[in-house]
Design a protein around this motif. Structure first.
Motif, PDB file in Angstrom:
ATOM      1  N   LEU A  16      81.859  39.057 -65.161  1.00  0.00           N
ATOM      2  CA  LEU A  16      81.470  38.252 -64.166  1.00  0.00           C
ATOM      3  C   LEU A  16      81.782  36.722 -64.379  1.00  0.00           C
ATOM      4  CD1 LEU A  16      79.326  37.846 -61.558  1.00  0.00           C
ATOM      5  CD2 LEU A  16      77.417  37.208 -63.059  1.00  0.00           C
ATOM      6  N   THR A  20      84.386  34.469 -62.345  1.00  0.00           N
ATOM      7  CA  THR A  20      83.578  33.337 -61.693  1.00  0.00           C
ATOM      8  C   THR A  20      84.809  32.181 -61.898  1.00  0.00           C
ATOM      9  OG1 THR A  20      81.461  34.107 -62.021  1.00  0.00           O
ATOM     10  CG2 THR A  20      81.785  31.692 -61.572  1.00  0.00           C
ATOM     11  N   LYS A  45      90.588  35.708 -54.103  1.00  0.00           N
ATOM     12  CA  LYS A  45      89.538  34.725 -53.975  1.00  0.00           C
ATOM     13  C   LYS A  45      88.141  35.240 -53.946  1.00  0.00           C
ATOM     14  CE  LYS A  45      92.642  31.086 -52.087  1.00  0.00           C
ATOM     15  NZ  LYS A  45      92.848  30.305 -51.045  1.00  0.00           N
ATOM     16  N   SER A  46      88.081  36.394 -53.883  1.00  0.00           N
ATOM     17  CA  SER A  46      86.917  37.296 -53.792  1.00  0.00           C
ATOM     18  C   SER A  46      86.307  37.518 -54.976  1.00  0.00           C
ATOM     19  CB  SER A  46      86.941  38.606 -52.861  1.00  0.00           C
ATOM     20  OG  SER A  46      85.706  39.557 -52.782  1.00  0.00           O
ATOM     21  N   ILE A  47      85.097  37.289 -55.425  1.00  0.00           N
ATOM     22  CA  ILE A  47      84.769  37.644 -56.692  1.00  0.00           C
ATOM     23  C   ILE A  47      84.208  39.236 -56.749  1.00  0.00           C
ATOM     24  CG2 ILE A  47      82.160  36.873 -56.435  1.00  0.00           C
ATOM     25  CD1 ILE A  47      82.158  36.099 -59.446  1.00  0.00           C
TER      26      ILE A  47
ATOM     27  N   ASP B  85      76.634  29.363 -61.288  1.00  0.00           N
ATOM     28  CA  ASP B  85      78.097  29.287 -60.753  1.00  0.00           C
ATOM     29  C   ASP B  85      78.627  30.696 -60.249  1.00  0.00           C
ATOM     30  OD1 ASP B  85      78.315  26.673 -61.536  1.00  0.00           O
ATOM     31  OD2 ASP B  85      79.436  27.014 -63.446  1.00  0.00           O
ATOM     32  N   ALA B  86      78.009  31.786 -60.813  1.00  0.00           N
ATOM     33  CA  ALA B  86      78.331  33.123 -60.430  1.00  0.00           C
ATOM     34  C   ALA B  86      77.636  33.158 -59.037  1.00  0.00           C
ATOM     35  CB  ALA B  86      77.872  33.964 -61.291  1.00  0.00           C
ATOM     36  N   ALA B  89      79.591  31.538 -56.260  1.00  0.00           N
ATOM     37  CA  ALA B  89      80.857  32.268 -56.282  1.00  0.00           C
ATOM     38  C   ALA B  89      80.578  33.324 -55.131  1.00  0.00           C
ATOM     39  CB  ALA B  89      81.576  32.420 -57.182  1.00  0.00           C
ATOM     40  N   LEU B  90      79.502  34.019 -55.334  1.00  0.00           N
ATOM     41  CA  LEU B  90      79.236  35.004 -54.702  1.00  0.00           C
ATOM     42  C   LEU B  90      78.763  34.560 -53.166  1.00  0.00           C
ATOM     43  CD1 LEU B  90      76.951  37.113 -56.884  1.00  0.00           C
ATOM     44  CD2 LEU B  90      78.934  38.026 -55.786  1.00  0.00           C
ATOM     45  N   ASP B  93      81.998  34.007 -51.369  1.00  0.00           N
ATOM     46  CA  ASP B  93      83.085  35.134 -51.525  1.00  0.00           C
ATOM     47  C   ASP B  93      83.462  35.610 -50.001  1.00  0.00           C
ATOM     48  OD1 ASP B  93      83.878  37.837 -51.516  1.00  0.00           O
ATOM     49  OD2 ASP B  93      83.356  37.716 -53.582  1.00  0.00           O
ATOM     50  N   PRO B  94      84.712  35.533 -49.668  1.00  0.00           N
ATOM     51  CA  PRO B  94      85.360  35.896 -48.499  1.00  0.00           C
ATOM     52  C   PRO B  94      85.200  37.138 -48.051  1.00  0.00           C
ATOM     53  CG  PRO B  94      87.044  35.434 -50.048  1.00  0.00           C
ATOM     54  CD  PRO B  94      85.801  35.011 -50.706  1.00  0.00           C
ATOM     55  N   LEU B  95      85.228  38.114 -48.917  1.00  0.00           N
ATOM     56  CA  LEU B  95      84.934  39.437 -48.548  1.00  0.00           C
ATOM     57  C   LEU B  95      83.452  39.776 -48.097  1.00  0.00           C
ATOM     58  CD1 LEU B  95      86.926  41.743 -51.350  1.00  0.00           C
ATOM     59  CD2 LEU B  95      87.151  41.762 -48.748  1.00  0.00           C
ATOM     60  N   TRP B 122      77.837  46.856 -52.092  1.00  0.00           N
ATOM     61  CA  TRP B 122      78.448  46.309 -53.091  1.00  0.00           C
ATOM     62  C   TRP B 122      77.742  46.626 -54.377  1.00  0.00           C
ATOM     63  CZ3 TRP B 122      83.203  44.964 -53.681  1.00  0.00           C
ATOM     64  CH2 TRP B 122      84.049  44.389 -52.412  1.00  0.00           C
ATOM     65  N   ARG B 137      75.599  43.386 -63.960  1.00  0.00           N
ATOM     66  CA  ARG B 137      75.431  42.112 -63.291  1.00  0.00           C
ATOM     67  C   ARG B 137      75.429  42.580 -61.776  1.00  0.00           C
ATOM     68  NH1 ARG B 137      73.996  38.989 -67.140  1.00  0.00           N
ATOM     69  NH2 ARG B 137      72.812  38.305 -65.145  1.00  0.00           N
ATOM     70  N   ASP B 140      72.957  40.715 -59.790  1.00  0.00           N
ATOM     71  CA  ASP B 140      73.254  39.352 -59.372  1.00  0.00           C
ATOM     72  C   ASP B 140      73.649  39.272 -57.875  1.00  0.00           C
ATOM     73  OD1 ASP B 140      73.023  39.203 -61.933  1.00  0.00           O
ATOM     74  OD2 ASP B 140      74.427  37.451 -62.140  1.00  0.00           O
ATOM     75  N   ILE B 141      74.248  40.358 -57.391  1.00  0.00           N
ATOM     76  CA  ILE B 141      74.435  40.607 -55.945  1.00  0.00           C
ATOM     77  C   ILE B 141      73.093  40.228 -55.040  1.00  0.00           C
ATOM     78  CG2 ILE B 141      75.706  41.693 -54.000  1.00  0.00           C
ATOM     79  CD1 ILE B 141      77.575  41.808 -56.070  1.00  0.00           C
TER      80      ILE B 141
END
Lengths: 85, 591
Positions: A16, A20, A45-47, B85-86, B89-90, B93-95, B122, B137, B140-141
């Motif tokens: 993770l 990130t 670009k996708s985590i 931060d994570a 980022a989620l 997230d484009p996906l 996911w 983790r 976290d999603i």
């Protein structure tokens, strides 16, 4: 489209926190960034895409770029993948 | 009859006690929007509005993460901040975003449902990955998904929660946002289906003195709002629809607990100075940083034993230097830079490191544990020592090495420390003074203490292991545990030998084992000449009270007498009779 191979040096793989960091890096690149591992290609670009590959320490990954300043960005990636923690 | 007996006729779930205390009250089941939102089919015309609504909530969620991070910035370490931060980022997230929007469009369902389905997919995908760093983790999603769903709820539709009366909060898990939104004044306790001792919920509960029990399987489904519950955060019980009988018993338990808290506060006013003016050093043993406020509350003069195994227990891999540095720095810089004794990992024995495949040993307590393990994996020892030295910002660090058998080990560690000092200086860092000491817990170390004293600044006596190794008794083994006692004449003799061996040596001796906080055994240690003790924080007030009721000038007069006694019972009886008044000063406190 330009591609290059890298070795993931992070001691716990692309989990993770490094993922990130990686996404922070790739999202500033103007263009498309793809990461390929074992023939599976994801949007770098996708985590979630990155995490789902379960990339371990020492794994070889291919990066495909198509955008602006590709060479400069490869150098940044080189630096990123070389980090051990 | 004890409580466990009474509970046999009640509906009880045993969970994990994550915050002490007792409470009785009505449940308030925190329904996560997740359960609340069934799929709602959209008409074709609704789709674009629903997508707008989703993006609006997404923006709010992103802002909220940034806000939370900024608000908490000063109080959290880098590692926790990176969680935010994570989350960011989620949320970008484009996906993830793409799939949610696609679901709304193609399946014509509402945003909440689409988020839930996407997050769930996911989560399943990630939890299957063999790398623990990733699979752990996966939750976290969910946190990220909930932030958006919460955002949707705030845009209208969905339940707002505000508490009118005091309630026991029941939830599957609690996010930072949930905790921030709760009116803590109205929370009597937490019952949580999943969340460990170190989860956000547990930390908040302990710091606010709210009782909490976790790992209550399926709590959020089995308990309905306004069900009557008793929560026992001391033993980890959650009792459903309690009978009148057990309610009465718990009313008494509650009073007892409150009484104990008050008593503790009152006892805490005592100074650790005897009636005839002898000052005794009292320090605290701690395991996690959340205990730091207790060190201050009970006026401990320092942390005599900071166990570091927590760092190993909570991660799948060996903690990095940076992670350890951050952790040690937090402890070393807390409480006005009081002295902190960092003990290197006491792993092996019964505590294992996941990452390193340890062979199952026939005699783990006589085997590859603590410093033996770390000297065999020297790089791990170096990482830990270096992290501690770097974190030593104001020279208040003591390094303590467990399980020392012989002098060669001490010499080797000192060489390593010298290397590390040089590395630090080469890296341009300032090297602050620190103390170096070893645990005295193997009889061989007692026998060699006079020689070992030359190499160290201090000895810390780990009575639990010293007793175990002196008597060859595993106290966890119920068939032989009756032999285990700190009052055994042989244990007294070995402690006397230690005292003799360090006499006139320039070395400080302190006791950090459980004997230090057991009043009768504590008195024996005073008779043996010990003057510095370290113990779990909450026992400090009682020991301080005991000290303030004692005269210490001539206490060593008892020594020849107790050394003549032939059994642990005789020793106990001798102490109880000779220190009646002193012990009666603390008799109201239940042990």
């Amino acid at each position: 489209m330009n591609e290059r191979m890298f070795t993931v040096m992070n001691q716990h793989g692309l989990h993770l926190r490094p993922a990130t960091e990686f996404v922070k890096l790739t999202s500033v690149f103007k263009g498309e960034v793809l990461l390929v591992k074992d023939d599976i290609e994801v949007n770098a670009k996708s985590i979630l895409g990155l995490l789902s590959l379960g990339i371990e320490s020492g794994a070889r990954v291919k990066i495909r770029l198509s955008g602006i300043d590709e060479e400069k960005f490869f150098e940044q990636l080189e630096e990123f993948f070389a980090k051990e923690e | 009859m004890n409580i466990d007996e009474h509970l046999k006729t009640e509906q009880v779930i045993k969970g994990l006690a994550i915050s002490p205390g007792i409470s009785t009250g009505r449940a308030y089941v925190l329904v996560k929007s997740e359960e609340n939102n069934f799929a709602r089919k959209l008409n074709y015309e609704e789709i674009s509005d629903e997508i707008d609504r989703f993006y609006h909530a997404l923006d709010n969620a992103k802002k909220k993460v940034v806000e939370m991070k900024e608000n908490l910035n000063e109080n959290l370490d880098m590692e926790t901040l990176q969680i935010f931060d994570a989350q960011s980022a989620l949320l970008t997230d484009p996906l993830f975003i793409g799939e949610i929007v696609d679901n709304i469009k193609l399946k014509k369902v509402n945003a909440e449902y689409s988020i839930k389905v996407t997050a769930n997919n996911w989560k399943i995908k990630l939890s299957k990955i063999r790398n623990l760093y990733i699979s752990e983790r996966a939750n976290d999603i969910y946190e990220a998904a909930h932030l958006i769903i919460d955002g949707l709820a705030e845009l209208g539709s969905g339940e707002e929660f505000c508490l009118l009366d005091p309630v026991i909060i029941v939830a599957e898990f609690l996010t930072l946002t949930d905790l921030a939104r709760l009116d803590k004044e109205k929370v009597l306790g937490f019952v949580i289906s999943r969340s460990g001792y170190t989860s956000h919920a547990a930390i908040v509960a302990r710091s606010l003195n709210i009782p909490a029990v976790s790992m209550v399987t399926d709590a959020h489904n089995r308990i309905k709002s306004s069900d009557l519950l008793i929560l026992d955060g001391l033993r980890g019980y959650c009792i459903f629809s309690p009978s009148n009988k057990i309610r009465k018993i718990y009313e008494e338990e509650y009073k007892l607990f409150q009484h104990r808290l008050k008593l503790l506060d009152k006892l805490n006013e005592c100074k650790p100075i005897s009636k005839d003016g002898v000052k005794i050093g009292i320090q605290a043993n701690i395991e996690i940083v959340e205990e730091l406020p207790l060190v201050k509350k009970y006026n401990a003069e320092g942390i005599g034993l900071f166990r570091t195994e927590f760092l190993v227990d909570t991660s799948a891999a060996f903690p990095t230097e940076k992670k350890q540095f951050n952790y040690y720095r937090k402890v070393l810089s807390a409480n006005e830079n009081l002295p902190v004794t960092v003990r290197t990992f006491d792993v092996g024995g019964d505590k294992m490191i996941n990452e390193i495949e340890l062979r199952k040993e026939d005699n783990p307590f006589l085997g590859w544990r603590a410093i033996r393990f770390q000297l065999a994996n020297e790089s791990l020892l170096r990482i830990q020592l270096k992290a501690a030295l770097k974190a030593n910002c104001s020279g208040n660090l003591s390094i303590l090495i467990p399980m020392i058998t012989n002098i060669d080990e001490i010499k080797r560690i000192k060489e390593i420390l010298k290397d590390l000092e040089k590395e630090l200086i080469d890296e341009g860092l300032e090297l602050k003074k620190y103390r170096f000491g070893i645990m005295i817990e193997i009889p061989s170390a007692v026998l060699l203490a006079d020689k070992m004293a030359k190499y160290v600044d201090f000895f810390s006596v780990g009575t639990n292991d010293l007793i175990q190794y002196t008597l060859a008794v595993d106290r966890g083994n119920e068939k032989v545990s009756y032999l285990y006692s700190g009052l055994e004449p042989s244990v007294l003799k070995i402690l006397k030998l230690l005292a003799d061996n360090v006499e006139n040596k320039d070395v400080e001796v302190s006791v950090c084992g459980e004997m230090a906080s057991n009043p009768i055994e504590f008195i024996v240690l005073l008779i043996l000449g010990m003057r510095i003790f370290s113990m779990v924080p909450w026992k400090i007030p009682v020991i301080k009270k005991l000290i303030s009721s004692m005269e210490l000038k001539n206490i060593a007069d008892h020594l020849p007498l107790i050394l003549e006694l032939e059994s642990s019972l005789d020793v106990r009886e001798y102490i109880v009779n000779s220190f009646k008044d002193e012990l009666s000063s603390i008799k109201d406190f239940v042990f």
